[in-house]
Scaffold this motif. Structure first.
Motif, PDB file in Angstrom:
ATOM      1  N   ILE A  16       0.909  -0.942   0.012  1.00 22.77           N
ATOM      2  CA  ILE A  16       0.062  -0.048  -0.081  1.00 22.77           C
ATOM      3  C   ILE A  16       1.236   1.654  -0.396  1.00 22.77           C
ATOM      4  CG2 ILE A  16      -1.421   1.288   1.630  1.00 22.77           C
ATOM      5  CD1 ILE A  16      -3.635  -1.559   2.435  1.00 22.77           C
ATOM      6  N   ASN A  17       1.611   1.307   0.778  1.00 24.39           N
ATOM      7  CA  ASN A  17       2.503   2.314   0.972  1.00 24.39           C
ATOM      8  C   ASN A  17       3.282   2.920  -0.383  1.00 24.39           C
ATOM      9  OD1 ASN A  17       1.690   3.010   3.456  1.00 24.39           O
ATOM     10  ND2 ASN A  17       3.350   1.824   4.663  1.00 24.39           N
ATOM     11  N   TYR A  18       3.592   1.274  -0.883  1.00 23.47           N
ATOM     12  CA  TYR A  18       5.177   1.147  -1.511  1.00 23.47           C
ATOM     13  C   TYR A  18       3.767   2.052  -3.241  1.00 23.47           C
ATOM     14  CZ  TYR A  18       6.865  -0.278  -5.995  1.00 23.47           C
ATOM     15  OH  TYR A  18       7.807  -0.766  -7.499  1.00 23.47           O
ATOM     16  N   ALA A  19       2.505   1.319  -3.969  1.00 19.63           N
ATOM     17  CA  ALA A  19       1.771   1.836  -4.703  1.00 19.63           C
ATOM     18  C   ALA A  19       1.221   3.987  -4.269  1.00 19.63           C
ATOM     19  CB  ALA A  19       0.396   1.281  -4.851  1.00 19.63           C
ATOM     20  N   GLY A  20       1.399   3.765  -3.461  1.00 18.77           N
ATOM     21  CA  GLY A  20       0.976   5.961  -2.465  1.00 18.77           C
ATOM     22  C   GLY A  20      -0.669   5.152  -2.623  1.00 18.77           C
ATOM     23  N   LEU A  21      -1.037   4.065  -2.266  1.00 20.56           N
ATOM     24  CA  LEU A  21      -2.520   4.684  -1.999  1.00 20.56           C
ATOM     25  C   LEU A  21      -2.629   4.379  -0.302  1.00 20.56           C
ATOM     26  CD1 LEU A  21      -2.784   1.200  -4.372  1.00 20.56           C
ATOM     27  CD2 LEU A  21      -3.376   3.916  -4.927  1.00 20.56           C
ATOM     28  N   THR A  22      -4.191   5.120  -0.414  1.00 20.04           N
ATOM     29  CA  THR A  22      -4.579   4.401   1.287  1.00 20.04           C
ATOM     30  C   THR A  22      -5.243   3.600   0.878  1.00 20.04           C
ATOM     31  OG1 THR A  22      -6.770   5.877   0.144  1.00 20.04           O
ATOM     32  CG2 THR A  22      -4.892   6.738   1.306  1.00 20.04           C
ATOM     33  N   GLN A  23      -6.262   2.480   1.916  1.00 17.47           N
ATOM     34  CA  GLN A  23      -6.829   1.758   2.576  1.00 17.47           C
ATOM     35  C   GLN A  23      -8.167   1.763   1.687  1.00 17.47           C
ATOM     36  OE1 GLN A  23      -7.062   0.005   6.463  1.00 17.47           O
ATOM     37  NE2 GLN A  23      -4.956   0.502   6.389  1.00 17.47           N
ATOM     38  N   GLU A  25      -9.102   3.638  -0.827  1.00 17.83           N
ATOM     39  CA  GLU A  25      -9.168   3.991  -2.236  1.00 17.83           C
ATOM     40  C   GLU A  25      -8.205   2.564  -3.303  1.00 17.83           C
ATOM     41  OE1 GLU A  25      -8.232   5.511  -6.469  1.00 17.83           O
ATOM     42  OE2 GLU A  25      -9.055   6.042  -4.220  1.00 17.83           O
ATOM     43  N   LEU A  26      -7.653   1.340  -2.232  1.00 19.68           N
ATOM     44  CA  LEU A  26      -7.130   0.320  -2.262  1.00 19.68           C
ATOM     45  C   LEU A  26      -8.748  -0.223  -2.445  1.00 19.68           C
ATOM     46  CD1 LEU A  26      -5.123  -2.289  -3.185  1.00 19.68           C
ATOM     47  CD2 LEU A  26      -5.247  -2.613  -0.523  1.00 19.68           C
ATOM     48  N   ALA A  27      -9.258  -0.424  -1.797  1.00 22.93           N
ATOM     49  CA  ALA A  27     -10.859  -1.187  -1.537  1.00 22.93           C
ATOM     50  C   ALA A  27     -11.777  -0.573  -2.563  1.00 22.93           C
ATOM     51  CB  ALA A  27     -11.441  -0.184  -0.823  1.00 22.93           C
ATOM     52  N   ARG A  28     -11.514   0.574  -3.741  1.00 24.55           N
ATOM     53  CA  ARG A  28     -12.700   1.204  -4.714  1.00 24.55           C
ATOM     54  C   ARG A  28     -11.664   0.751  -5.394  1.00 24.55           C
ATOM     55  NH1 ARG A  28     -11.707   4.583  -8.522  1.00 24.55           N
ATOM     56  NH2 ARG A  28     -10.326   5.375  -8.099  1.00 24.55           N
ATOM     57  N   ARG A  29     -10.539   0.714  -5.609  1.00 21.82           N
ATOM     58  CA  ARG A  29      -9.930   0.357  -6.669  1.00 21.82           C
ATOM     59  C   ARG A  29      -9.547  -1.633  -7.557  1.00 21.82           C
ATOM     60  NH1 ARG A  29      -4.204   3.274  -8.032  1.00 21.82           N
ATOM     61  NH2 ARG A  29      -5.179   5.615  -8.234  1.00 21.82           N
ATOM     62  N   SER A  30      -9.790  -2.110  -6.066  1.00 14.86           N
ATOM     63  CA  SER A  30      -9.230  -3.326  -5.928  1.00 14.86           C
ATOM     64  C   SER A  30     -11.117  -4.233  -6.337  1.00 14.86           C
ATOM     65  CB  SER A  30      -8.662  -4.151  -5.127  1.00 14.86           C
ATOM     66  OG  SER A  30      -9.941  -4.193  -4.046  1.00 14.86           O
ATOM     67  N   GLY A  31     -11.914  -3.389  -5.784  1.00 13.63           N
ATOM     68  CA  GLY A  31     -13.553  -4.210  -5.928  1.00 13.63           C
ATOM     69  C   GLY A  31     -13.748  -4.544  -3.907  1.00 13.63           C
ATOM     70  N   ILE A  32     -12.319  -4.717  -3.364  1.00 16.33           N
ATOM     71  CA  ILE A  32     -12.616  -5.441  -2.179  1.00 16.33           C
ATOM     72  C   ILE A  32     -13.642  -4.300  -0.879  1.00 16.33           C
ATOM     73  CG2 ILE A  32     -11.704  -6.712  -0.198  1.00 16.33           C
ATOM     74  CD1 ILE A  32      -9.072  -7.531  -2.852  1.00 16.33           C
TER      75      ILE A  32
END
Length: 141
Positions: A16-23, A25-32
């Motif tokens: 998550i840190n490597y990609a520069g995302l928040t949790q 944003e990760l949820a939104r992009r991954s659909g999880i």
């Protein structure tokens, strides 16, 4: 052969840190769902195969790395496996590891880590024996 060197939750945090995302944003992009991402980060659960794939894809890391294996972090694309450093179609031991670490199921049947290791080691042993036989026959020429 690759071995586990980290936990899924630690690698997820790092990814998550490597990609520069928040949790979120990760949820939104991954659909999880955001709550499930939070549970993963806290170590309450580990992602199943389908979710692991989605997370790795969004974070642009390899699934094996995300699972905690001692492999390169960067996600490899299928064309990279076909075009190895030799340029002649040869595969490397790393290519074999990457392929077998990415297996999830066969015709709907889950493939366990032990089964993956067995298949990976069988292929490597077979190829090494063929290489040794080839070298031996060249010496006889």
């Amino acid at each position: 052969m690759s071995e586990l060197v980290s936990t899924f939750k630690d690698r997820l945090r790092e990814g998550i840190n490597y990609a520069g995302l928040t949790q979120s944003e990760l949820a939104r992009r991954s659909g999880i769902h955001r709550a499930i991402i939070s549970d993963y980060v806290r170590g309450k659960y580990e992602a199943k195969q389908d979710k692991l794939y989605e997370l790795a894809k969004v974070l642009n890391v390899s699934e094996a790395w995300l699972m905690g294996y001692d492999v390169k972090k960067e996600r490899r694309h299928p064309e990279e496996v076909q075009n190895t450093n030799s340029g002649n179609g040869d595969i490397t031991s790393e290519d074999i590891d990457h392929y077998f670490n990415g297996l999830r199921s066969y015709e709907g049947l889950k493939i366990s880590d032990e089964q993956k290791a067995f298949m990976r080691n069988s292929i490597k042993s077979f190829l090494e024996s063929q290489k040794a036989m080839n070298n031996k026959s060249k010496q006889g020429d």
